[in-house]
Write a protein that holds these residues in place. Sequence first.
Motif, mmCIF file in Angstrom:
data_model
loop_
_atom_site.group_PDB
_atom_site.id
_atom_site.type_symbol
_atom_site.label_atom_id
_atom_site.label_comp_id
_atom_site.label_asym_id
_atom_site.label_seq_id
_atom_site.Cartn_x
_atom_site.Cartn_y
_atom_site.Cartn_z
ATOM 1 N N ILE A 124 21.860 4.202 27.865
ATOM 2 C CA ILE A 124 20.601 4.180 28.620
ATOM 3 C C ILE A 124 20.747 3.333 29.873
ATOM 4 C CG2 ILE A 124 18.196 3.393 28.572
ATOM 5 C CD1 ILE A 124 18.158 4.153 25.589
ATOM 6 N N MET A 127 23.050 5.164 32.515
ATOM 7 C CA MET A 127 22.390 6.306 33.159
ATOM 8 C C MET A 127 21.227 5.863 34.032
ATOM 9 S SD MET A 127 22.600 9.513 30.503
ATOM 10 C CE MET A 127 22.030 8.692 29.029
ATOM 11 N N ALA A 128 20.509 4.818 33.615
ATOM 12 C CA ALA A 128 19.410 4.303 34.435
ATOM 13 C C ALA A 128 19.943 3.767 35.769
ATOM 14 C CB ALA A 128 18.650 3.202 33.687
ATOM 15 N N SER A 237 13.720 5.554 36.296
ATOM 16 C CA SER A 237 15.133 5.669 35.917
ATOM 17 C C SER A 237 15.325 5.355 34.443
ATOM 18 C CB SER A 237 15.991 4.719 36.760
ATOM 19 O OG SER A 237 15.958 5.078 38.119
ATOM 20 N N ALA A 241 16.538 7.996 31.675
ATOM 21 C CA ALA A 241 17.765 7.699 30.931
ATOM 22 C C ALA A 241 17.513 7.748 29.429
ATOM 23 C CB ALA A 241 18.303 6.335 31.335
ATOM 24 N N ARG A 244 17.222 11.396 28.454
ATOM 25 C CA ARG A 244 18.534 12.046 28.424
ATOM 26 C C ARG A 244 19.319 11.635 27.190
ATOM 27 N NH1 ARG A 244 20.381 14.489 33.225
ATOM 28 N NH2 ARG A 244 18.519 15.397 34.175
ATOM 29 N N THR A 245 19.236 10.356 26.829
ATOM 30 C CA THR A 245 19.926 9.877 25.634
ATOM 31 C C THR A 245 19.392 10.580 24.388
ATOM 32 O OG1 THR A 245 20.321 7.706 26.630
ATOM 33 C CG2 THR A 245 20.432 7.835 24.233
#
Length: 368
Positions: A124, A127-128, A237, A241, A244-245
Amino acid sequence: MDGIVGGIGYFNAVLVFCILVYVHEMGHYLVARLCGVRIEVFSIGFGRELFGWTDGHGTRWKFSIVPLGGYVRMFGEHSMEDVQGDTGRAVTEEEQKVSFDHKSLAQRAAIVFAGPAANFIFAIFVMALLFGNAGLREPQDIADYGIGAIVESSPADEAGLQEGDKILSVDGREIGDWDGFVESIRGSDGRELIVKISRDGQTATKYLTPRFNEEIQAFAIGVHRPFQVVTFGPIDSLVMATERTWDYSILTLTSIGEIFTGSRSLDDMGGPVKIVDMSNQVAQRGALDLIVFVAVLSINLGLLNLLPVPMLDGGHLLFYAIEAVRRKPLGEKAQEYLLRGGLAVLLLVMVIVMQNDIVQLLKEHGVI
């Protein structure tokens, strides 16, 4: 940065393994220290120690010769009795305060869960940072933006197509969006196509022949969809993230379920060799792609460790759940049999993935 990452080749795999292992084991380490457990060893890799040092708390930090995993050894872990090691010496009251097995059920469960949790948090966080700085490539409409980047030496490149060209028609069929364009290319069966384009207000006709792409198993001409890079604020963000996770986790669990139900072949499973090869391939595309790859692998590692299989973190959590219900731990014999069964399962999986890796390697080198 991209040149450095691409230049070190397969060494990227070593970095990937070390990062993932460090993150996972650091989760165990930090929560164990928070709970007052004494850490004896923090190892990146297995086998003989290559180099290391001992800190002021008596923890041996080391790198070992086989970088395909790692471990944190805690004082009193799984001793099952109030004795220390093979000496049979009784554990003193002071030692009990820093012993893993003398901690409460909640503390032991938290320490075990912290490893997989660290993998998710790491993914996380990574990706953030990417969404907030490098941004996210959002697909655009080719009717407004034209086509994206052209692959060098591809049919599109040889035909003279350029980024930004607007596709008017393919073999007389009007093109309104990206999906329609892709469909017309893949449905060509490799025959020559007549493509009408608009460039700088002028129309032109291009002739090109799609080639079969082994990677996507379809005919292609080497044209990317147009993208626009969009960056986001810290909160957005972090939310994206996390989403997406979650999505990657569901996808991974679905794939595992399909393998168990037989709807997906065991041949799809890969092990260290496949990860090494993929690390190298991704690194050639650039540092950002490699960072995303590490984040996705971190999610997979966290999920796999949560599976309720003895020998994995999920197996220990299962033991603790049973202990919570029974209000006492499973007997030594029961734990021993379950651990042996879990080890057998893991060894079977390792044999399968290594076999798949070897077969794939032989195919790539034309041996089979």
